[in-house]
Design an enzyme around this catalytic site. Structure first.
Site, PDB file in Angstrom:
ATOM      1  N   SER A  45      -5.583   3.452  20.318  1.00 25.44           N
ATOM      2  CA  SER A  45      -5.996   4.517  21.223  1.00 25.44           C
ATOM      3  C   SER A  45      -6.786   5.591  20.467  1.00 25.44           C
ATOM      4  O   SER A  45      -7.898   5.971  20.860  1.00 25.44           O
ATOM      5  CB  SER A  45      -4.723   5.108  21.861  1.00 25.44           C
ATOM      6  OG  SER A  45      -4.961   6.356  22.430  1.00 25.44           O
ATOM      7  N   HIS A  61      -8.478  14.477  12.896  1.00 26.64           N
ATOM      8  CA  HIS A  61      -7.641  14.233  14.076  1.00 26.64           C
ATOM      9  C   HIS A  61      -6.182  14.330  13.693  1.00 26.64           C
ATOM     10  O   HIS A  61      -5.754  13.770  12.686  1.00 26.64           O
ATOM     11  CB  HIS A  61      -7.932  12.837  14.656  1.00 26.64           C
ATOM     12  CG  HIS A  61      -7.119  12.561  15.885  1.00 26.64           C
ATOM     13  ND1 HIS A  61      -7.531  12.949  17.132  1.00 26.64           N
ATOM     14  CD2 HIS A  61      -5.906  11.988  16.047  1.00 26.64           C
ATOM     15  CE1 HIS A  61      -6.608  12.626  18.015  1.00 26.64           C
ATOM     16  NE2 HIS A  61      -5.612  12.038  17.385  1.00 26.64           N
ATOM     17  N   LYS A 106     -11.311   6.008  20.225  1.00 26.21           N
ATOM     18  CA  LYS A 106     -12.001   7.239  20.646  1.00 26.21           C
ATOM     19  C   LYS A 106     -12.739   7.893  19.475  1.00 26.21           C
ATOM     20  O   LYS A 106     -13.831   8.414  19.641  1.00 26.21           O
ATOM     21  CB  LYS A 106     -10.972   8.219  21.234  1.00 26.21           C
ATOM     22  CG  LYS A 106     -10.491   7.797  22.620  1.00 26.21           C
ATOM     23  CD  LYS A 106      -9.440   8.723  23.183  1.00 26.21           C
ATOM     24  CE  LYS A 106      -8.129   8.579  22.476  1.00 26.21           C
ATOM     25  NZ  LYS A 106      -6.949   9.074  23.165  1.00 26.21           N
ATOM     26  N   ARG A 133       0.933   3.975  29.713  1.00 23.43           N
ATOM     27  CA  ARG A 133       1.944   4.052  28.634  1.00 23.43           C
ATOM     28  C   ARG A 133       2.873   5.240  28.858  1.00 23.43           C
ATOM     29  O   ARG A 133       4.073   5.160  28.608  1.00 23.43           O
ATOM     30  CB  ARG A 133       1.242   4.190  27.269  1.00 23.43           C
ATOM     31  CG  ARG A 133       0.642   2.889  26.784  1.00 23.43           C
ATOM     32  CD  ARG A 133      -0.324   3.137  25.647  1.00 23.43           C
ATOM     33  NE  ARG A 133       0.311   3.792  24.522  1.00 23.43           N
ATOM     34  CZ  ARG A 133      -0.327   4.553  23.621  1.00 23.43           C
ATOM     35  NH1 ARG A 133      -1.628   4.730  23.719  1.00 23.43           N
ATOM     36  NH2 ARG A 133       0.321   5.101  22.627  1.00 23.43           N
ATOM     37  N   ASP A 167      -8.846   3.098  27.305  1.00 17.13           N
ATOM     38  CA  ASP A 167      -7.748   3.884  26.740  1.00 17.13           C
ATOM     39  C   ASP A 167      -7.242   4.907  27.757  1.00 17.13           C
ATOM     40  O   ASP A 167      -6.040   5.146  27.861  1.00 17.13           O
ATOM     41  CB  ASP A 167      -8.189   4.605  25.466  1.00 17.13           C
ATOM     42  CG  ASP A 167      -7.071   5.509  24.950  1.00 17.13           C
ATOM     43  OD1 ASP A 167      -6.015   4.955  24.583  1.00 17.13           O
ATOM     44  OD2 ASP A 167      -7.212   6.730  24.967  1.00 17.13           O
TER      45      ASP A 167
HETATM   46  N1  URA Z   1      -3.036  10.470  20.931  1.00 16.46           N
HETATM   47  C1  URA Z   1      -3.858   9.530  21.478  1.00 16.46           C
HETATM   48  O1  URA Z   1      -5.028   9.803  21.701  1.00 16.46           O
HETATM   49  N2  URA Z   1      -3.357   8.317  21.737  1.00 16.46           N
HETATM   50  C2  URA Z   1      -2.078   7.986  21.512  1.00 16.46           C
HETATM   51  O2  URA Z   1      -1.700   6.870  21.771  1.00 16.46           O
HETATM   52  C3  URA Z   1      -1.229   8.962  20.952  1.00 16.46           C
HETATM   53  C4  URA Z   1      -1.749  10.196  20.670  1.00 16.46           C
END
Ligand code: URA
Length: 432
Positions: free
Chosen positions: A183, A82, A187, A168, A161
């Site tokens: 966040s 990621h 995931k 946000r 999220d």
């Molecule tokens: N990517 C995400 O999935 N969440 C964040 O808060 C920032 C980047």
């Protein structure tokens, strides 16, 4: 417990308990807590941060707000990668088939881009017919059969999220370390992977502009992952100039294929090999990073990775002839050269601004509903440190309009020509 008391404790810098965080996350996901109270919570967290314990509980609550993908049917150690997001970052596209070519299952659940940072899914959708929306069963089946799939979120992953991220975005609370860490990690843990390599970007084109902040974010995410038994590490990499030499969906697919053919630019190829070596070691296919790197290079030389990418494209409904014929990708009508107004060396390339230029051409979304124009984008002919002569092309703009005055101004203002300067090292630090 009243939400106002939770907000007050957070505002006063106190540590919230697991129960308090549970009440907030479940209440907000169900719509029982209004956006204005959640916004106050986010802003208090933005300023006061979270303790390690709070961070772990917050992530767990976000994770438990939805489903977890069960990949246990797929044999072997599943690895994922990621990135916290960067301009021209298409590393996942060549990396996934390279890793899969070594027999390591790759199950990637990826995101779309909003704003000027393109998402991997948008780039893949530039390939005619390519589908990113597979059911969980199709996803698992594909990874079992060909060893690799890259898809969009399946089912109901971390709905808390989804809601909080949208909030946000409009309350200036995106770039908060505990909120980003919670966040991303909720995931990633929900996606069912066994091992995860995080590419945390730093520099002018990244969320975390200062390396110190990028390190804090990387450490927070690695700690969360390791706490729940995920094999997890982070690479802190540079995002002070765009990665590789293209920005734009079709162009980035073409560049990804060139990397798989061994013709990639040095910076992006190096990042692919660095991240990939960590993935191979986490998957226990090699004991050292050097050995893993050699194995990855061999997937390029033998064309096994290119072949694997072709299989992935076909399996996801795409036209694999693009591998040998880039004109099958959506094309822009015009190619316009932006020429240097002075001589010298490239001292700076502002990654974010070039992303905005590509978005203005139609290559990114300004609003969620916007349609992407896959053919448009930018091809950079110079990187930081390169010599430039007056009148030499700095960038080719791929556009559907001939009038690109605003885009040209942005590009010329983004590329500073001055004294000779070396680019930042690509890899800043490794966090284990
Ligand atoms: N990517 C995400 O999935 N969440 C964040 O808060 C920032 C980047």
């Amino acid at each position: 417990m009243r939400m106002v008391d939770i907000i007050e404790r957070k505002r006063n810098g106190l540590e919230l308990s697991a129960k308090e965080l549970h009440e907030f996350i479940t209440g907000y996901t169900k719509g029982e807590i209004p956006d204005y109270q959640a916004s106050a919570f986010l802003m208090a967290t933005y300023f006061n941060g979270m303790t390690e314990q709070e961070q772990a509980n917050f992530t767990l609550e976000m994770l438990n707000s939805g489903d977890r993908v069960d990949l246990s049917e797929i044999p072997g150690i599943k690895v994922d990668k990621h990135s916290t997001g960067g301009m021209g970052d298409k590393t996942s596209i060549p990396l996934a088939p390279m890793i899969a070519a070594l027999g390591i299952p790759i199950s990637m659940i990826s995101g779309r881009g909003l704003g000027h940072t393109g998402g991997i899914l948008d780039k893949l959708e530039a390939i005619p017919g390519f589908k990113v929306e597979l059911s969980e069963d199709q996803f698992i089946q594909q990874v079992k059969e060909i060893g690799v799939a890259i898809i969009s979120t399946t089912g109901n992953i971390a709905p808390a999220d989804k809601k909080l991220y949208a909030l946000r975005d409009v309350t200036a609370t995106v770039d908060s370390i505990p909120l980003i860490a919670g966040s991303i990690m909720s995931k990633k843990i929900a996606s069912g992977t066994d091992a995860l390599v995080l590419d945390v970007k730093t520099g002018s084109g990244a969320f975390m502009k200062e390396p110190k902040k990028a390190k804090e974010l990387a450490q927070a995410m690695v700690a969360i992952g390791q706490n729940v038994g995920l094999r997890c590490m982070a690479v802190i990499s540079d995002m002070d100039q765009p990665l590789g030499n293209t920005i734009g969906n079709s162009l980035e697919i073409e560049e990804s294929i060139e990397i798989l053919k061994g013709n990639g630019l040095r910076d992006i190829t190096d990042l692919v090999l660095t991240l990939g070596s960590e993935m191979v070691v986490l998957a226990r296919k090699a004991t050292t990073l050097e050995e893993a790197r050699e194995m990855l290079i061999e997937t390029i030389v033998s064309q096994k990775a290119l072949e694997k990418f072709g299989k992935m494209i076909t399996s996801q409904g795409g036209d694999k002839r693009v591998l040998d014929n880039y004109s099958l990708l959506p094309q822009a009508r015009y190619q316009i050269e932006i020429k240097a107004k002075s001589s010298g060396h490239v001292a700076q390339i502002k990654a974010n601004e070039l992303g905005i230029a590509s978005m203005l051409l139609g290559g990114g979304r300004q609003n969620k509903e916007d349609q992407i124009n896959y053919g448009v984008g930018l091809r950079l002919h110079k990187k930081v440190g390169d010599k430039v002569e007056t009148g030499e092309s700095l960038v080719t703009v791929y556009s559907d309009q001939l009038d690109i005055t605003e885009v040209e101004q942005i590009i010329l203002a983004s590329i500073e020509i001055g004294a000779k300067k070396s680019p930042h090292p690509l890899i800043h630090e490794i966090i284990n």
